[in-house]
Design a protein around this motif. Sequence first.
Motif, mmCIF file in Angstrom:
data_model
loop_
_atom_site.group_PDB
_atom_site.id
_atom_site.type_symbol
_atom_site.label_atom_id
_atom_site.label_comp_id
_atom_site.label_asym_id
_atom_site.label_seq_id
_atom_site.Cartn_x
_atom_site.Cartn_y
_atom_site.Cartn_z
ATOM 1 N N ASP A 191 0.814 -1.202 0.000
ATOM 2 C CA ASP A 191 0.000 0.000 0.000
ATOM 3 C C ASP A 191 0.854 1.261 0.000
ATOM 4 O O ASP A 191 1.483 1.604 0.998
ATOM 5 C CB ASP A 191 -0.901 -0.027 1.235
ATOM 6 N N GLU A 192 0.881 1.973 -1.139
ATOM 7 C CA GLU A 192 1.662 3.203 -1.242
ATOM 8 C C GLU A 192 1.021 4.364 -0.504
ATOM 9 O O GLU A 192 1.648 5.399 -0.295
ATOM 10 C CB GLU A 192 1.846 3.574 -2.712
ATOM 11 N N ARG A 193 -0.238 4.201 -0.072
ATOM 12 C CA ARG A 193 -0.912 5.303 0.611
ATOM 13 C C ARG A 193 -0.209 5.669 1.912
ATOM 14 O O ARG A 193 -0.262 6.807 2.367
ATOM 15 C CB ARG A 193 -2.367 4.921 0.896
ATOM 16 N N ILE A 194 0.452 4.686 2.525
ATOM 17 C CA ILE A 194 1.164 4.964 3.778
ATOM 18 C C ILE A 194 2.280 5.971 3.528
ATOM 19 O O ILE A 194 2.463 6.932 4.272
ATOM 20 C CB ILE A 194 1.731 3.656 4.370
ATOM 21 N N LEU A 195 3.032 5.769 2.457
ATOM 22 C CA LEU A 195 4.141 6.670 2.144
ATOM 23 C C LEU A 195 3.652 8.030 1.680
ATOM 24 O O LEU A 195 4.357 9.037 1.815
ATOM 25 C CB LEU A 195 5.019 6.040 1.060
ATOM 26 N N GLN A 196 2.432 8.076 1.142
ATOM 27 C CA GLN A 196 1.901 9.327 0.619
ATOM 28 C C GLN A 196 1.169 10.148 1.677
ATOM 29 O O GLN A 196 0.854 11.313 1.454
ATOM 30 C CB GLN A 196 0.945 9.035 -0.544
ATOM 31 N N SER A 197 0.893 9.560 2.813
ATOM 32 C CA SER A 197 0.113 10.259 3.827
ATOM 33 C C SER A 197 0.974 11.287 4.553
ATOM 34 O O SER A 197 2.198 11.183 4.629
ATOM 35 C CB SER A 197 -0.459 9.268 4.844
ATOM 36 N N GLY A 198 0.285 12.302 5.079
ATOM 37 C CA GLY A 198 1.001 13.338 5.810
ATOM 38 C C GLY A 198 1.568 12.868 7.129
ATOM 39 O O GLY A 198 2.418 13.530 7.725
ATOM 40 N N ALA A 199 1.104 11.703 7.597
ATOM 41 C CA ALA A 199 1.580 11.177 8.877
ATOM 42 C C ALA A 199 2.914 10.461 8.752
ATOM 43 O O ALA A 199 3.501 10.050 9.742
ATOM 44 C CB ALA A 199 0.539 10.225 9.463
ATOM 45 N N PHE A 200 3.392 10.335 7.519
ATOM 46 C CA PHE A 200 4.626 9.583 7.309
ATOM 47 C C PHE A 200 5.547 10.427 6.446
ATOM 48 O O PHE A 200 5.184 10.849 5.355
ATOM 49 C CB PHE A 200 4.312 8.258 6.610
ATOM 50 N N ALA A 201 6.748 10.698 6.931
ATOM 51 C CA ALA A 201 7.709 11.504 6.189
ATOM 52 C C ALA A 201 9.042 10.771 6.094
ATOM 53 O O ALA A 201 9.563 10.288 7.102
ATOM 54 C CB ALA A 201 7.897 12.856 6.869
ATOM 55 N N VAL A 202 9.561 10.691 4.884
ATOM 56 C CA VAL A 202 10.864 10.053 4.658
ATOM 57 C C VAL A 202 11.942 11.109 4.772
ATOM 58 O O VAL A 202 11.915 12.119 4.059
ATOM 59 C CB VAL A 202 10.915 9.375 3.278
ATOM 60 N N GLN A 203 12.889 10.902 5.666
ATOM 61 C CA GLN A 203 13.953 11.869 5.884
ATOM 62 C C GLN A 203 15.292 11.164 5.799
ATOM 63 O O GLN A 203 15.435 10.017 6.213
ATOM 64 C CB GLN A 203 13.805 12.533 7.254
ATOM 65 N N PRO A 204 16.293 11.868 5.276
ATOM 66 C CA PRO A 204 17.642 11.281 5.247
ATOM 67 C C PRO A 204 18.204 11.190 6.651
ATOM 68 O O PRO A 204 17.739 11.889 7.566
ATOM 69 C CB PRO A 204 18.434 12.262 4.378
#
Length: 223
Positions: A191-204
Amino acid sequence: MNILLLGIGNVLWADEGFGVRVIERLQKSYRFPDNVKVMDGGTQGVYLVEHVQAADVLVVFDAVDYGLPPGTLKRIANDDVPSFLGAKKMSLHQTGFQEVLAMAQMLGSDPQYLLLIGVQPEELDDYGGSLRPCVKAQIQPAIDMALTYLHAFGINADVTGADANLTDPVLNMQRYEQERPTADEACRIGDERILQSGAFAVQPPQATGQPSLQVDVDYRGKY
């Protein structure tokens, strides 16, 4: 003579649950003599070895990739069984039943008679899904095939007038199907929705100012 009727598979992955659903029907609707054990083996892998060792006659129900049209039911007997078992390993920890049979043989006690009743799956990659109609339709034919086989050993089953209670009601197929969340509510195939949601942010990775750990790798393949 000890007889084991064993269903293997994972009910969480659609047609992979065929063997377990056959056992569910047997437990709910049939009664056998005391020397017959009806067992849901699930994905227990090597933990099934002691049960396999104790059986003189082993009948296995499973989803098997024969390369045939979906829903095709086929039986394989004795020495031909190990090369066919298991449509797909759904996880790395799920030991194939081929290994279970091989372990039992290596330990010096394996069934004298072995029968695999397998169905060609239609769909496996559907998390939380149930059997597809063409596979579900083969539950009773698979049972009839097993009962015919057991008759040669003098084993007859009594058909009960009403469904018996399962050891764990949550395994009931009808309940399982009715309580499945919709695709909008739950992930099924990744489910790509998890990565697209505002509750999840990918940070280096953030610098901490602390000394880092240096690791030397020997690329010659000698570790």
